[in-house]
Design an enzyme around this catalytic site. Structure first.
Site, PDB file in Angstrom:
ATOM      1  N   HIS A   1      91.092 -37.308   8.970  1.00 30.98           N
ATOM      2  CA  HIS A   1      91.295 -37.673  10.374  1.00 30.98           C
ATOM      3  C   HIS A   1      92.259 -38.839  10.554  1.00 30.98           C
ATOM      4  CE1 HIS A   1      88.048 -35.010  11.806  1.00 30.98           C
ATOM      5  NE2 HIS A   1      87.498 -35.301  10.634  1.00 30.98           N
TER       6      HIS A   1
ATOM      7  N   SER B   1      84.599 -39.208  10.789  1.00 27.62           N
ATOM      8  CA  SER B   1      84.862 -38.071  11.668  1.00 27.62           C
ATOM      9  C   SER B   1      84.032 -38.039  12.936  1.00 27.62           C
ATOM     10  CB  SER B   1      84.642 -36.768  10.896  1.00 27.62           C
ATOM     11  OG  SER B   1      83.312 -36.681  10.414  1.00 27.62           O
TER      12      SER B   1
ATOM     13  N   LYS C   1      94.013 -30.277  11.053  1.00 22.66           N
ATOM     14  CA  LYS C   1      93.785 -31.229  12.153  1.00 22.66           C
ATOM     15  C   LYS C   1      95.139 -31.652  12.720  1.00 22.66           C
ATOM     16  CE  LYS C   1      89.346 -32.409  10.150  1.00 22.66           C
ATOM     17  NZ  LYS C   1      89.432 -31.435   9.023  1.00 22.66           N
TER      18      LYS C   1
END
Length: 382
Positions: A203, A175, A235
């Site tokens: 991610h 990350s 995200k």
């Protein structure tokens, strides 16, 4: 009673003090923060779906249908048809038997490791794994062994020391650095050592792979090689929450034993409805991933022309290493003076001596936005 003020003052002196910024606009490239118009390169909204009108409309319809709150934990009366449909769609998307929703990625990681391991068992982790994986190992009571970031030989040595039930947990995309774990090599190590491999792909999902299925699609890995997959929805998906995907036996074990599932109120059903919409967009609009690749390539070219050396990252996460916390704050402040918002990341989020600007891209960024960033970076003292 302990006086907390000296600790706070020491954090200020060490340039480690933090405060939340107040966002006064939707999550998008052009935002208003603390009353100031800014161009943001600091969000995890990689596909630009957090303020997408279609997702927002699905959210509104979800509220009309289900109300604003779930009212209870999943195992009481909080599990709606919307939750069930989303779990089924996430399982299909990831190619797994089942998926299970959680209120956050942190709680999902705690659930897996504390449900599968305990005293006498061993968790092996990369040094740069997310804090939630580290905390999960500690709370499980299992022995925690960590290896130097990306060092496969070190990972193998730690595996050889492991006892009891064994689980190797790793970020698919790290990350703060944006680099990828070597999942094929780790999967082979785990196969040889009869060890669970758990991938936190917070991610990677939505960003990597032709279909957006993340790190596992990028590496062409199957379910047997990576039996535990965790993904977040706040995200690339643009909503909130998280899920774990895996075999039916794994999911049923989490339902029966994971405390962060059993004792937590379910996400609002309206969030599930919004996520169902964003999941569909994520799969249908591959141009968003293509756009991210274009932005990263253009940024690398522009940063190199300015004399910046970037760590290897092909993802939307692009770290600009400053070194000291003081310098990272200085850089962030200079960019802010030019209307560009990039957060300074400092210890303990990153190791001492590696404070940085964490530049992140969204498919919603334009070429003009990128040029503004590069022009602001040109004024940074090196």
């Amino acid at each position: 009673m302990k006086d907390l003020r000296p600790l706070l003052e020491q954090a200020r002196q060490d340039h480690l003090y933090r405060r939340p910024r107040v966002l006064e606009s939707p999550q998008q490239p052009e935002v208003v923060v603390d009353g100031q118009a800014m161009l943001s390169f600091t969000s995890n909204d990689y596909l630009g779906l957090a303020a997408d009108a279609r997702v927002a409309e699905a959210f509104r319809k979800g509220i009309d249908r289900w109300g604003s709150g779930s009212g209870a934990a999943h195992l009481v009366t909080g599990h709606s048809r919307a939750h069930q449909q989303l779990e089924e769609e996430l399982a299909a998307f990831t190619g797994r038997e089942r998926a299970l929703l959680f209120s956050s990625g942190y709680m999902a990681n705690l659930a897996v490791i504390t449900a599968l391991l305990g005293r006498g068992d061993t968790v092996i982790e990369d040094r740069l794994d997310h804090a939630s994986l580290v905390d999960a190992a500690r709370l499980s009571g299992a022995r925690l062994l960590r290896f130097v970031h990306g060092d496969l030989d070190a990972a193998e040595r730690q595996l050889s020391k492991a006892s009891g039930e064994k689980l190797l947990a790793v970020d698919g995309v790290f990350s703060m650095d944006g680099d990828l774990a070597d999942l094929p090599a780790l999967a082979e190590l785990c196969r040889q050592q009869d060890t669970w491999l758990m991938v936190d792909d917070a991610h990677g999902l939505g960003v990597l792979g032709a279909s957006g299925r993340g790190s596992l699609e990028h590496w062409d890995l199957g379910n047997e090689q990576t039996p535990v997959l965790m993904g977040t929805l706040g995200k690339a998906f643009g909503t909130a929450g998280a899920f774990v995907a895996g075999s039916g036996a794994l999911i049923e074990t989490l339902i029966q034993q994971a405390r962060t599932y059993i004792f937590t109120t379910a996400l609002p059903a309206a969030v599930a409805e919004a996520t169902r919409c964003s999941l569909q967009i994520l799969q249908e609009e591959s141009w968003r991933r293509t756009r991210l690749q274009e932005l990263v390539a253009q940024f690398w070219e522009g940063a190199a022309s300015l004399g910046f050396e970037l760590p290897p990252s092909s993802t939307p996460i692009q770290p600009l290493i400053a070194g000291s916390s003081e310098k990272a704050l200085e850089w962030s402040g200079l960019l802010a003076e030019q209307g560009v918002l990039v957060t300074a990341i400092r210890p303990p989020t990153v190791p001492p001596g590696s404070a940085r600007l964490r530049i992140t891209f969204s498919a919603s960024h334009t070429d003009a936005h990128l040029q503004c960033l590069l022009s602001a970076m040109e004024r940074l003292p090196r």
